[in-house]
Design a protein around this motif. Sequence first.
Motif, mmCIF file in Angstrom:
data_model
loop_
_atom_site.group_PDB
_atom_site.id
_atom_site.type_symbol
_atom_site.label_atom_id
_atom_site.label_comp_id
_atom_site.label_asym_id
_atom_site.label_seq_id
_atom_site.Cartn_x
_atom_site.Cartn_y
_atom_site.Cartn_z
ATOM 1 N N PHE A 5 -72.714 -53.052 -95.897
ATOM 2 C CA PHE A 5 -73.693 -52.531 -94.959
ATOM 3 C C PHE A 5 -74.974 -53.342 -95.027
ATOM 4 C CE2 PHE A 5 -71.028 -48.909 -95.911
ATOM 5 C CZ PHE A 5 -70.973 -48.180 -94.727
ATOM 6 N N THR A 6 -75.583 -53.550 -93.880
ATOM 7 C CA THR A 6 -76.970 -54.007 -93.888
ATOM 8 C C THR A 6 -77.822 -52.758 -94.083
ATOM 9 O OG1 THR A 6 -77.308 -53.711 -91.519
ATOM 10 C CG2 THR A 6 -76.458 -55.872 -92.255
ATOM 11 N N VAL A 7 -79.069 -52.945 -94.451
ATOM 12 C CA VAL A 7 -79.970 -51.807 -94.598
ATOM 13 C C VAL A 7 -80.066 -51.074 -93.259
ATOM 14 C CG1 VAL A 7 -82.354 -51.100 -95.076
ATOM 15 C CG2 VAL A 7 -81.256 -52.846 -96.500
ATOM 16 N N GLU A 8 -80.142 -51.814 -92.176
ATOM 17 C CA GLU A 8 -80.260 -51.205 -90.846
ATOM 18 C C GLU A 8 -79.017 -50.382 -90.495
ATOM 19 O OE1 GLU A 8 -80.787 -54.544 -91.481
ATOM 20 O OE2 GLU A 8 -82.990 -54.356 -91.505
ATOM 21 N N GLU A 9 -77.820 -50.911 -90.797
ATOM 22 C CA GLU A 9 -76.580 -50.163 -90.520
ATOM 23 C C GLU A 9 -76.533 -48.864 -91.318
ATOM 24 O OE1 GLU A 9 -73.472 -53.814 -89.568
ATOM 25 O OE2 GLU A 9 -73.818 -53.219 -91.651
ATOM 26 N N ALA A 10 -76.883 -48.953 -92.585
ATOM 27 C CA ALA A 10 -76.870 -47.757 -93.437
ATOM 28 C C ALA A 10 -77.891 -46.734 -92.937
ATOM 29 C CB ALA A 10 -77.141 -48.138 -94.890
ATOM 30 N N ARG A 11 -79.078 -47.205 -92.605
ATOM 31 C CA ARG A 11 -80.112 -46.278 -92.124
ATOM 32 C C ARG A 11 -79.732 -45.651 -90.784
ATOM 33 N NH1 ARG A 11 -85.458 -49.548 -94.188
ATOM 34 N NH2 ARG A 11 -85.548 -48.526 -96.240
ATOM 35 N N ALA A 12 -78.991 -46.361 -89.966
ATOM 36 C CA ALA A 12 -78.556 -45.809 -88.678
ATOM 37 C C ALA A 12 -77.608 -44.625 -88.876
ATOM 38 C CB ALA A 12 -77.887 -46.894 -87.835
ATOM 39 N N LEU A 13 -76.912 -44.579 -90.003
ATOM 40 C CA LEU A 13 -76.001 -43.475 -90.311
ATOM 41 C C LEU A 13 -76.714 -42.266 -90.917
ATOM 42 C CD1 LEU A 13 -72.983 -45.435 -91.777
ATOM 43 C CD2 LEU A 13 -72.990 -44.071 -89.680
ATOM 44 N N MET A 14 -77.974 -42.402 -91.257
ATOM 45 C CA MET A 14 -78.667 -41.338 -91.970
ATOM 46 C C MET A 14 -78.741 -40.001 -91.228
ATOM 47 S SD MET A 14 -79.081 -42.314 -94.975
ATOM 48 C CE MET A 14 -80.003 -40.884 -95.510
ATOM 49 N N PRO A 15 -78.998 -39.960 -89.932
ATOM 50 C CA PRO A 15 -79.047 -38.634 -89.285
ATOM 51 C C PRO A 15 -77.751 -37.841 -89.452
ATOM 52 C CG PRO A 15 -80.063 -40.268 -87.865
ATOM 53 C CD PRO A 15 -79.408 -41.025 -89.003
ATOM 54 N N VAL A 16 -76.618 -38.482 -89.231
ATOM 55 C CA VAL A 16 -75.358 -37.749 -89.386
ATOM 56 C C VAL A 16 -75.025 -37.539 -90.857
ATOM 57 C CG1 VAL A 16 -73.802 -39.744 -89.185
ATOM 58 C CG2 VAL A 16 -73.021 -37.494 -88.463
ATOM 59 N N LEU A 17 -75.402 -38.491 -91.713
ATOM 60 C CA LEU A 17 -75.192 -38.307 -93.154
ATOM 61 C C LEU A 17 -75.955 -37.085 -93.636
ATOM 62 C CD1 LEU A 17 -75.115 -40.870 -95.971
ATOM 63 C CD2 LEU A 17 -76.680 -38.958 -96.152
ATOM 64 N N LEU A 18 -77.193 -36.917 -93.194
ATOM 65 C CA LEU A 18 -77.980 -35.760 -93.616
ATOM 66 C C LEU A 18 -77.344 -34.455 -93.142
ATOM 67 C CD1 LEU A 18 -81.583 -37.151 -93.065
ATOM 68 C CD2 LEU A 18 -80.444 -36.734 -95.264
ATOM 69 N N GLU A 19 -76.783 -34.449 -91.943
ATOM 70 C CA GLU A 19 -76.088 -33.257 -91.445
ATOM 71 C C GLU A 19 -74.865 -32.955 -92.305
ATOM 72 O OE1 GLU A 19 -75.054 -33.728 -87.334
ATOM 73 O OE2 GLU A 19 -77.139 -34.042 -86.732
ATOM 74 N N ARG A 20 -74.056 -33.977 -92.573
ATOM 75 C CA ARG A 20 -72.858 -33.787 -93.408
ATOM 76 C C ARG A 20 -73.242 -33.363 -94.818
ATOM 77 N NH1 ARG A 20 -67.783 -34.621 -90.653
ATOM 78 N NH2 ARG A 20 -68.488 -35.406 -88.652
ATOM 79 N N ALA A 21 -74.273 -33.964 -95.354
ATOM 80 C CA ALA A 21 -74.717 -33.616 -96.705
ATOM 81 C C ALA A 21 -75.187 -32.170 -96.758
ATOM 82 C CB ALA A 21 -75.826 -34.561 -97.168
#
Length: 120
Positions: A5-21
């Motif tokens: 992952f690039t930092v940007e790719e990983a950060r782009a997943l954060m909204p859904v990651l936070l929901e799943r978490a």
Amino acid sequence: MDRIFTVEEARALMPVLLERAAAFVAMRGELAELAYELRSTGTSPAGGLAEAKAYEARLEEILGWFEERGIEVKGVAPLLVDFPSVLDGVRVRLCWLEGDRELVWYHRDELGFAGRRPLP
């Protein structure tokens, strides 16, 4: 091969990651309470063994979401995940820990959580 992952790719997943978490943490708590009540009294207003198995299945489903995307689950209590990445030519893990609102940490592969540092 692991996804990188690039930092940007990983950060782009954060909204859904936070929901799943958040769903994982809530379900983990429900399962812990149910299991405790079943062990200590043999009954629970939340249900019985079938409900416990359903909670476990849902937790596994949520963890699968992370793994399907190449996100490594390192711990479940607290929830800890890593995104394989490369910074300045060095293999690292972008590190997110339950309670973090953003992805702002990393550590070198060989150092693990103890080597956690803020992202540059």
